[in-house]
Scaffold this motif. Structure first.
Motif, PDB file in Angstrom:
ATOM      1  N   ARG A  73       0.831  -1.209   0.000  1.00  0.00           N
ATOM      2  CA  ARG A  73       0.000   0.000   0.000  1.00  0.00           C
ATOM      3  C   ARG A  73       0.862   1.255   0.000  1.00  0.00           C
ATOM      4  N   THR A  74       1.854   1.280   0.881  1.00  0.00           N
ATOM      5  CA  THR A  74       2.728   2.456   0.961  1.00  0.00           C
ATOM      6  C   THR A  74       4.179   1.979   0.914  1.00  0.00           C
ATOM      7  N   PRO A  75       4.716   1.863  -0.286  1.00  0.00           N
ATOM      8  CA  PRO A  75       6.094   1.370  -0.373  1.00  0.00           C
ATOM      9  C   PRO A  75       7.073   2.405   0.187  1.00  0.00           C
ATOM     10  N   PRO A  76       8.201   1.967   0.683  1.00  0.00           N
ATOM     11  CA  PRO A  76       9.199   2.919   1.159  1.00  0.00           C
ATOM     12  C   PRO A  76       9.720   3.755  -0.007  1.00  0.00           C
ATOM     13  N   PRO A  77      10.173   4.976   0.271  1.00  0.00           N
ATOM     14  CA  PRO A  77      10.675   5.801  -0.834  1.00  0.00           C
ATOM     15  C   PRO A  77      11.986   5.239  -1.379  1.00  0.00           C
ATOM     16  N   MET A  78      12.280   5.584  -2.633  1.00  0.00           N
ATOM     17  CA  MET A  78      13.561   5.176  -3.217  1.00  0.00           C
ATOM     18  C   MET A  78      14.662   5.975  -2.532  1.00  0.00           C
ATOM     19  N   SER A  79      15.818   5.347  -2.407  1.00  0.00           N
ATOM     20  CA  SER A  79      16.977   6.077  -1.914  1.00  0.00           C
ATOM     21  C   SER A  79      18.033   5.916  -2.996  1.00  0.00           C
ATOM     22  N   GLY A  80      18.143   6.917  -3.858  1.00  0.00           N
ATOM     23  CA  GLY A  80      18.982   6.784  -5.057  1.00  0.00           C
ATOM     24  C   GLY A  80      18.337   5.766  -5.971  1.00  0.00           C
ATOM     25  N   THR A  81      19.091   4.725  -6.282  1.00  0.00           N
ATOM     26  CA  THR A  81      18.527   3.699  -7.157  1.00  0.00           C
ATOM     27  C   THR A  81      17.996   2.518  -6.350  1.00  0.00           C
ATOM     28  N   LYS A  82      18.154   2.627  -5.024  1.00  0.00           N
ATOM     29  CA  LYS A  82      17.782   1.476  -4.193  1.00  0.00           C
ATOM     30  C   LYS A  82      16.562   1.784  -3.336  1.00  0.00           C
ATOM     31  N   ARG A  83      15.987   0.714  -2.845  1.00  0.00           N
ATOM     32  CA  ARG A  83      14.809   0.867  -1.999  1.00  0.00           C
ATOM     33  C   ARG A  83      14.925  -0.085  -0.803  1.00  0.00           C
ATOM     34  N   PHE A  84      14.408   0.393   0.321  1.00  0.00           N
ATOM     35  CA  PHE A  84      14.391  -0.439   1.520  1.00  0.00           C
ATOM     36  C   PHE A  84      13.467  -1.633   1.280  1.00  0.00           C
ATOM     37  N   LYS A  85      13.976  -2.820   1.614  1.00  0.00           N
ATOM     38  CA  LYS A  85      13.175  -4.035   1.418  1.00  0.00           C
ATOM     39  C   LYS A  85      13.104  -4.797   2.736  1.00  0.00           C
ATOM     40  N   CYS A  86      11.960  -5.346   3.019  1.00  0.00           N
ATOM     41  CA  CYS A  86      11.851  -6.156   4.241  1.00  0.00           C
ATOM     42  C   CYS A  86      11.462  -7.566   3.810  1.00  0.00           C
ATOM     43  N   TYR A  87      12.257  -8.550   4.172  1.00  0.00           N
ATOM     44  CA  TYR A  87      11.980  -9.923   3.734  1.00  0.00           C
ATOM     45  C   TYR A  87      10.915 -10.581   4.598  1.00  0.00           C
ATOM     46  N   LEU A 111      12.744  -7.014  12.100  1.00  0.00           N
ATOM     47  CA  LEU A 111      12.491  -7.062  10.656  1.00  0.00           C
ATOM     48  C   LEU A 111      13.799  -7.404   9.963  1.00  0.00           C
ATOM     49  N   PHE A 112      13.762  -8.397   9.112  1.00  0.00           N
ATOM     50  CA  PHE A 112      14.952  -8.761   8.356  1.00  0.00           C
ATOM     51  C   PHE A 112      14.896  -8.026   7.025  1.00  0.00           C
ATOM     52  N   CYS A 113      15.919  -7.204   6.774  1.00  0.00           N
ATOM     53  CA  CYS A 113      15.833  -6.283   5.637  1.00  0.00           C
ATOM     54  C   CYS A 113      17.116  -6.320   4.809  1.00  0.00           C
ATOM     55  N   ASN A 114      17.066  -5.599   3.661  1.00  0.00           N
ATOM     56  CA  ASN A 114      18.265  -5.557   2.830  1.00  0.00           C
ATOM     57  C   ASN A 114      19.317  -4.626   3.430  1.00  0.00           C
ATOM     58  N   LYS A 115      18.929  -3.387   3.741  1.00  0.00           N
ATOM     59  CA  LYS A 115      19.900  -2.452   4.307  1.00  0.00           C
ATOM     60  C   LYS A 115      19.199  -1.473   5.239  1.00  0.00           C
ATOM     61  N   ARG A 116      19.697  -1.412   6.450  1.00  0.00           N
ATOM     62  CA  ARG A 116      19.088  -0.565   7.468  1.00  0.00           C
ATOM     63  C   ARG A 116      19.061   0.893   7.029  1.00  0.00           C
ATOM     64  N   SER A 117      20.185   1.350   6.429  1.00  0.00           N
ATOM     65  CA  SER A 117      20.299   2.772   6.113  1.00  0.00           C
ATOM     66  C   SER A 117      19.327   3.205   5.021  1.00  0.00           C
TER      67      SER A 117
END
Ligand code: GDP
Ligand code: GDP
Length: 491
Positions: A384-398, A412-418
Motif C-alpha cells: 500500500r505504501t512502499p518505502p521511498p527510493m533512496s537513489g537507485t535502491k529501496r528499503f526491502k523487508c523480507y 524485521l529482516f531487511c536488505n539495508k538498514r540505512s
C-alpha cells in the motif's frame, strides 16, 4: 537460590567454556565464586545490567582440571546436562562459524527444538567482519533466529548476546516476597508522574480512595516513593494494581525547591519500576521544558504511557478540547503514541475512564502477534505504501517477527538498514500500533537486521531447493498414480 538459569550448551569444541569465561570476565560482575571447588567453576551467579541469573557451562560439567571436556551428548554426563537444560530459563547454544552446521549441530538442534526452551544462538569464532556478517545466514537454517556473532578470543559480541539473553529472563520482582505475598495476583505497577503541583497527589488520593498512606513530612526523609496496593474498580471488573506513589511524601514549603530539584530523578526511578506510567501534564500551562523532559524519560525507558491533562476545570474555559490536544501533540511529538485524556482531579471530571483505560492497556500488553499474521500485515503495508527510493535502491523487508511483548518488540529482516528513512520507520511503528495495539500507549520497538547477500542467496537457495524437492516428490507421486490408474504399473 531462586535465580533464573542461563545454560551454555553445544557440541564439543565450539567454545562453550571460552564463552563462559568471556561473559564472566568481560560483561558481568561475578557475585560470588563457588566455594571449595577444586575444578573450574561450571556455574556462577552473574548480573547483566541489573538482571541477575545463574550462568551454567554444560561443557564444564563433570570436568576436572586438565581432563578432557565433556559435552551435551557425552554419555557419561548426559543426564546431568539434560537436567540443567530442563531447569534453564534460557539456553545459549554455541556454534562454530568457522565450521558452519555439522551433523552434530543438527542433532543438538533436534534435541533443543524438542525441549521448547528459549534459545539464543552464539555464533562463536566469528573472528573477523566477514565471518560476522555470514553468521546469520549460516545458522538460520537451524531454526533459531536470535543469532549473535561472537568471538571469545577477540572478546567481541558478548554484550549484544547477553542483551538478547536477559530479555528472555523471567521478570524479577524487587524486594523479597513472603510466602503469603507470593500468592497475590500479579499487580499492575502504575507510576503517577509529572512536574510538581500538576495534581499527582490529588489524583492518587482519588484512585486510592481512603487507602491513602500518609507519610511523615520530615524534611530529608529518604523515602522517594511508596508502593500502595489497591484494587481499582471499573464497572464489574477489578484491576489489582500497585500505585507507585511518588507524591505520597508531603513536604514542607521551604524544601520545595530541593524537592523540585530531585523530582526528575525520583520520577525516573518510579518510571523504571512501573508497568504503566500515568504522565500528568498541567492543562493550564502545558508542555513546559520540565514536562517535556519527563516525557522523554518515559520514552527512553520504553514504558507504556497514558497522558492525563489535569485541571481541565480551569483550562477548559479558555480553549477547546480539540485545539488543546493539537497543541500538545505539536509540542510533544515524541509522545504521539500515548493516548491523551483530559481530566480534573479536583472535581473528578472523566476520572472513571482512567481505570477502564488501564484495563484495556493491561490486555494489550499481553498480545503476541503470530508470525504469519504479522507478515501478511507487513506485505499489505509495504504494498500500500512502499518505502521511498533512496537513489537507485529501496528499503526491502523480507520478513518480520514479534519477539516479545511489553513493550512489543519486532525484528524485521531487511536488505539495508540505512535505506529505511526515519519517517518510514515511524510510519511502520504507527501502522503496527494502529493495527494491533490501538489506544494502548505502548512504545513499539523495532529492530532492523540486515541480511547480507550471502545470507540471502544461501537461504533462498536452501528454501528453493527444499520447495523443489517437495514439488518433485509430489509430481512423482502424481505421475505414479496416473500410471497406476492407466494400468502401466502394477503397485
Ligand atoms: P568447549 O569444548 O565447547 O567448551 O570449547 P572450548 O571453550 O574448550 O574451546 C575450544 C577451542 O576453541 C579452544 O581451543 C579455544 O581456544 C577455541 N576458541 C574458543 N573461542 C574461540 C574464538 O572465538 N575464536 C577462535 N578462533 N577460537 C576459539
Ligand atoms: P502534586 O504536587 O503534583 O502532587 O500536586 P497536588 O495534588 O498537591 O496539587 C497541587 C495543587 O493543584 C493543589 O492546590 C490542588 O488542589 C490543585 N489541583 C489538583 N488537581 C486539580 C484540578 O484538576 N483542578 C484544579 N483547579 N486544581 C487542581
Amino acid at each position: 537460590m531462586g535465580l533464573p538459569v542461563v545454560a551454555i550448551v553445544g557440541r564439543p569444541n565450539v567454545g562453550k567454556s571460552a564463552l563462559f569465561n568471556y561473559i564472566l570476565e568481560k560483561r558481568l560482575s561475578i557475585v560470588h565464586e563457588q566455594s571449595g571447588v577444586t575444578r573450574d567453576p561450571v556455574m556462577s551467579p552473574c548480573e547483566h545490567y541489573g538482571h541477575k541469573f545463574l550462568l551454567v557451562d554444560t561443557g564444564g560439567l563433570g570436568t576436572h582440571p586438565k581432563e578432557k571436556k565433556v559435552d551435551l551428548f557425552d554419555g557419561m554426563i548426559r543426564e546431568q546436562v539434560m537436567q540443567v537444560v530442563a531447569d534453564a530459563d534460557v539456553l545459549i547454544w554455541v556454534v562454530n562459524c568457522q565450521e558452519g552446521i555439522t551433523p552434530q549441530d543438527e542433532e543438538v538442534a533436534d534435541f533443543l527444538h524438542k525441549t521448547g526452551k528459549t534459545v539464543v544462538v552464539a555464533a562463536n569464532k566469528a573472528d573477523n567482519d566477514n565471518i560476522r556478517k555470514q553468521a546469520f545466514g549460516l545458522f538460520a537454517p537451524l531454526g533459531y533466529l536470535d543469532i549473535h556473532a561472537v568471538s571469545c578470543t577477540h572478546t567481541h559480541g558478548a554484550g549484544l548476546l547477553m542483551d538478547a539473553v536477559v530479555e528472555h529472563l523471567p521478570k524479577q520482582e524487587e524486594g523479597t516476597e513472603t510466602e503469603g505475598e507470593a500468592k497475590e495476583p500479579k499487580r499492575l505497577k502504575i507510576a503517577v508522574v509529572g512536574r510538581p503541583n500538576v495534581g499527582k497527589s490529588s489524583l492518587v488520593n482519588r484512585l486510592l480512595g481512603n487507602k491513602r498512606v500518609m507519610v511523615s513530612d520530615i524534611p530529608g526523609t529518604t523515602r522517594d516513593a511508596i508502593d500502595v496496593p489497591v484494587d481499582l474498580k471499573y464497572n464489574d471488573e477489578i484491576l489489582p494494581a500497585t500505585i507507585i506513589d511518588t507524591a505520597g511524601m508531603r513536604r514542607k514549603k521551604q524544601i520545595d525547591t530541593v524537592v523540585e530539584f530531585f523530582s526528575l530523578s525520583r520520577s525516573e526511578t518510579a518510571i523504571k519500576r512501573a508497568d504503566i506510567v500515568l504522565f500528568m501534564i498541567d492543562a493550564t500551562d502545558p508542555c513546559t521544558t520540565q514536562e517535556c523532559r519527563i516525557g522523554r524519560v518515559i520514552c527512553d525507558a520504553r514504558k507504556c504511557c497514558i497522558m492525563l491533562a489535569n485541571k481541565w476545570d480551569i483550562a477548559g474555559k479558555n480553549i477547546k478540547e480539540k485545539e488543546f490536544i493539537a497543541f500538545v501533540r505539536e509540542r510533544m511529538p515524541f509522545m504521539d503514541h500515548a493516548p491523551l485524556h483530559i481530566i480534573s482531579a479536583l472535581n473528578g471530571y472523566r476520572l472513571k475512564g482512567i481505570v477502564g483505560h488501564l484495563l484495556h492497556v493491561r490486555e494489550q500488553m499481553g498480545v503476541l502477534i503470530p508470525t504469519g499474521v504479522f507478515n501478511q500485515f507487513l506485505q499489505d503495508t509495504f504494498a500500500r505504501t512502499p518505502p521511498p527510493m533512496s537513489g537507485t535502491k529501496r528499503f526491502k523487508c523480507y520478513y518480520g517477527t514479534m519477539k516479545q511483548n511489553n513493550p512489543p518488540k519486532f525484528v524485521l529482516f531487511c536488505n539495508k538498514r540505512s535505506l529505511c528513512p526515519a519517517h518510514y520507520m515511524q510510519f511502520l511503528q504507527n501502522q503496527i500500533r494502529d493495527a494491533f495495539f490501538p489506544e494502548a500507549g505502548l512504545p513499539i520497538v523495532m529492530d532492523l537486521r540486515e541480511r547480507t547477500k550471502i545470507d540471502e542467496s544461501d537461504d533462498v537457495r536452501k528454501a528453493a531447493a527444499g520447495a523443489k524437492r517437495v514439488k518433485e516428490k509430489e509430481y512423482q507421486e502424481e505421475h505414479r498414480r496416473v500410471q497406476r490408474r492407466k494400468g502401466y504399473i502394477k503397485k
